[in-house]
Design an enzyme around this catalytic site. Sequence first.
Site, short mmCIF file in Angstrom:
data_model
loop_
_atom_site.label_atom_id
_atom_site.label_comp_id
_atom_site.label_asym_id
_atom_site.label_seq_id
_atom_site.Cartn_x
_atom_site.Cartn_y
_atom_site.Cartn_z
N SER A 1 0.80 -1.23 0.00
CA SER A 1 0.00 0.00 0.00
C SER A 1 0.83 1.28 0.00
CB SER A 1 -0.92 0.02 1.22
OG SER A 1 -1.77 -1.08 1.21
N PHE B 1 10.23 15.30 -1.15
CA PHE B 1 9.22 14.71 -0.28
C PHE B 1 9.22 15.46 1.04
CE2 PHE B 1 6.72 11.31 1.61
CZ PHE B 1 6.05 10.81 0.51
N ALA C 1 1.27 -17.43 12.97
CA ALA C 1 2.14 -17.81 14.10
C ALA C 1 1.45 -17.45 15.41
CB ALA C 1 3.47 -17.10 13.99
N GLN D 1 2.54 7.68 14.45
CA GLN D 1 2.43 8.79 13.52
C GLN D 1 1.02 8.88 12.93
OE1 GLN D 1 4.68 8.64 9.70
NE2 GLN D 1 5.50 10.57 10.44
N HIS E 1 -1.50 10.76 10.05
CA HIS E 1 -1.54 11.51 8.81
C HIS E 1 -2.77 12.40 8.91
CE1 HIS E 1 -1.70 12.59 4.62
NE2 HIS E 1 -0.49 12.13 4.49
N LEU F 1 -5.63 7.17 2.47
CA LEU F 1 -4.84 8.37 2.68
C LEU F 1 -4.98 9.32 1.48
CD1 LEU F 1 -1.35 8.05 4.12
CD2 LEU F 1 -1.63 9.49 2.16
N GLU G 1 -0.58 14.69 0.58
CA GLU G 1 -0.28 16.10 0.76
C GLU G 1 -0.40 16.88 -0.55
OE1 GLU G 1 3.19 15.12 2.79
OE2 GLU G 1 2.17 15.58 4.64
N ARG H 1 2.56 18.22 9.30
CA ARG H 1 1.52 17.21 9.49
C ARG H 1 0.95 17.18 10.90
NH1 ARG H 1 3.30 11.40 6.94
NH2 ARG H 1 3.43 12.05 4.78
N HIS I 1 -1.11 6.17 11.15
CA HIS I 1 -0.46 5.82 9.90
C HIS I 1 0.74 4.88 10.09
CE1 HIS I 1 0.74 6.12 5.80
NE2 HIS I 1 1.78 6.90 6.00
N ARG J 1 8.62 9.51 12.31
CA ARG J 1 9.27 9.02 11.10
C ARG J 1 9.16 10.04 9.98
NH1 ARG J 1 7.37 6.33 6.30
NH2 ARG J 1 5.34 7.01 7.01
N LEU K 1 10.25 2.60 3.62
CA LEU K 1 10.53 1.58 2.59
C LEU K 1 12.02 1.21 2.56
CD1 LEU K 1 8.06 2.61 -0.28
CD2 LEU K 1 7.92 0.62 1.22
#
Lengths: 135, 247, 584
Positions: C52, C121, C162, C235, C237, C247, C250, C290, C358, C393, C399
């Site tokens: 996602s 970003f 698990a 965090q 959003h 989401l 921005e 944010r 988020h 973060r 990623l």
Amino acid sequence: MAIPTYYPPRAYRTRVSTYWWLRSWPYLRFILRELSSISVAWFVLVTLLQLGALHRGPAEYARFGEWLRSPLMIAGNAVALFFLLFHAITWFNLAPKAMAVRIRGKRVPPLFITVPNYIAWLAASLFVAFVLLRG
Amino acid sequence: MAETITLEVQRYNPEKDTEPGLQTYEVPLKKEWVVLDALNYVKDKVDGSLSFRWSCRMGICGSCGMMVNGEPKLTCATFLTDYAPGTVRVEPLKHFPVLRDLVVDITDFLAKLSRAKPWLIRKQEKPLAEGEYLQTPEQLDAFKQFSMCINCLLCYAACPVYGLDPLFSGPAAIALAQRYNMDSRDQGAAQRLDILSHSDGIWGCTFVGECTEVCPKHVDPAGAIQQYKLTATTEWFKSMLMPWRGE
Amino acid sequence: MELMLDISSHDLLIIGGGGAGLRAAIAASEVFPNLNIGIVSKVYPMRSHTVSAEGGAAGAIRSDDSLDEHAYDTISGGDWLCDQDAVEAFVKEAPEELLRLEHWGCPWNREPDGHIAVRPFGGMKKMRTWFAADKTGFHMLHTLFQTCLKHSAITRYDEYFATKLLVEEGRVQGCIALELMSGKLQAITAKAVILTTGGCGRVFRFTTNASIKTGDGMSLAYRAGAPLKDMEFIQYHPTGLPFTGILITEAVRSEGGYLLNKDGYRYLQDYNLGTPQPKPVLRSMELGPRDRLSQAFVKEVEKGRAVEGPYGPVVHLDLRHLGERIINTKLPFVRELCLKYENIDPVTELVPVRPVAHYMMGGVDTDINGATPLAGLYAAGEVACVSINGANRLGSNSLPELLVFGARAGVHAGRFALEQKSPGRHLLTQALDEEALIRRQFLPKTGRRERISAIREQMQKIMEDGAGIYRSGASLTEAAGKLRELQERFPNIALDDQSQAFNTELISAFELSSMLDVAETMVHCALNRCESRGAHQRTDFPARNDEKFLAHSLATRKADGTPQVSYSPVTITRWPPAERVYGK
């Protein structure tokens, strides 16, 4: 990559119905397109018989022409023509999928592949008409 | 707008049932609710034993493909209001063995995917220190569409060939092979062709074209397969005319 | 329901089949070709939530950029709670890892000359975000999964859940997993285990996280005795769709979207965020940081000026004045998401939005190599806290984090596994115990009446009210008490589903149990941290307090099941704490 052995529970498998192609128009259209191959074979056969008749002389050819004019043959050929047209049109519409032509890195839009097919078809038909109707 | 809508859900419990049956639920009808929301409503409030797969609810994880009124759909992107008034019939994806209620067995697809070698094949790996394989935006564009496959398997449910012959590699697996074939960085097309140019591979496809119609990500697997056929034919002619070309 | 038991064995076992897990598996397999590796995943790997992620992955490659700048942006963005040695390793290895993915076929966007393209970003001062259109996570995950298919040393346990880590002689030696398809329990022994199960956004009602993100790995580690670190940092959003949590990027606000309250008033002007202009102005109004936007929302709700929607209070995002042409050319993906998944057309309608949970900064405490304090247990990705994210973060760091630390954990756990003897003999007893426990815990139905969804919804409400964007000592104490009550009610849940094959209700019960554990650690860590830092905002302690709290919280499970919170120091190498300059 391996998958470990497992003990699958009893999964239910549905059998595809013999009449699956009647369920939706796209499936039916597909089957009709496939069936149209019979019409193609039919036209090939007629043409071969015609050539054979031609080879055997004018009398034989005249009898062949007579046979072609019988109502049954006209009806049969009309049906075959319908299927051939159906085949040609659906096939031309599918052609862009099979041909990914790229010019300067951009894929050409589908119409650029479909339209020339139709133009070529029209040109061939006009040529045949010209040859036949000339005399 | 009516307050509720009727949901007909196929149920199957391998421990109890010999064959699947339909169960009916009344669920609230709301503008923003998709079929998946209705299933979750049933699971949370009415009957916790209803089983189905889902995860992202934004059409990218590929979990929630089911048959909705006979058509393969991502249930997270299928609004209830599109079927109102009337009933919504939800069944597991066609052509796959049903494990439970709306859950189907997709191990067959994963085996087929592996066989198609959907990874980058190089004759010689370039060391990381030498940087990236250059690829222009145009070269990227050549395979990008086929890389959008989310493995939701709607295409297999739409493909009568797969339904009739479960050995057929199927639309998504072939499209993903083609995705790597078309990638300017890849050199494995010959290996994949050996695997896919047989009767269960590309030649199994009779070009019904419905896989492309139902694809939620516009991948066009039908196109991929026909283009693959064209390549296979060209390669065959080349090998016949120029046998000395060899491997 | 009858449970069966089966046994299998690997050198290295990875629990979680998303980006971090797949990267760990490939790394271990490449470095140690003889290693026998297993991956347990509760969903097919390509369904994992990595799929996602939209925005991109940060890795400094441009000549005007440097590793130090990426490190500084990360550390200051994290309000100095990051371990700086980990951040230094991270920024150095991120570009290598992203490049490796390119070599495996990831379709990164390109410059016209064929080189990798990067874009700006939020929070990153230089252009360093690699992207694959607006589906970066999707392409990364599928590239990893497809690359994984060629490694024959990797055995997949797809759709296995698990339930417990096997611990013997103080060392983690495998897990017990439930196969969904058959309902059979599988005891999987291993010489090392890596957790890569992702985050736990589902403890909140409004979240961008997929339904599978229920903190399973965090709770597995926590129950086995490993500490959870910095669990108070979640965090938000500021603009998610209230019902689905989808989401809204921005970009919508940088194109000129307005945030309106119920009177159609651009309320951000009341929160020191500048004065409204018709055109968007950088760092002002809708383009403010944010967390400030999320906080303004809470105040607006308190003032009774939010819009009351079917899913609670929202504000409106207004794009209508941009017109159909701009929306279609600049924001096609946003329009598609709204239309396709929530039946709203931003061209003609106001889009209801609210802050949504988020990302989880905290997680299983690990060192720079992914090792937890518990021998044989490793963790990487969102489930872990290394910590490079600190108190907040930075966008597009998660990623590359799962690649860098996935690979590190894979290699180190692989090496650890090779040094170990075969698994202990008492593991089978543990497996049988677990089977008996599951049977006792969830069966039979008689005499029980709690519904899973009811407890889950109450937990989410408790977390939203008590440990949301703003917390206070009072709200957290109340939340802690209520969560305890839910923990006590949990054994009384009644399962409608008593069958074995694909019993998703049983899985939901396990997930709920994990979430309750994780929620408790969040609340207790938040209660103990009497300061405001990054994503943790205490109304009763509005300032940062480096003297007492420049430290990681560590939650360990006490014998009675409640968390014990202690602290460990933050590693500072070259960047002493300073005021956060932007994007608080």
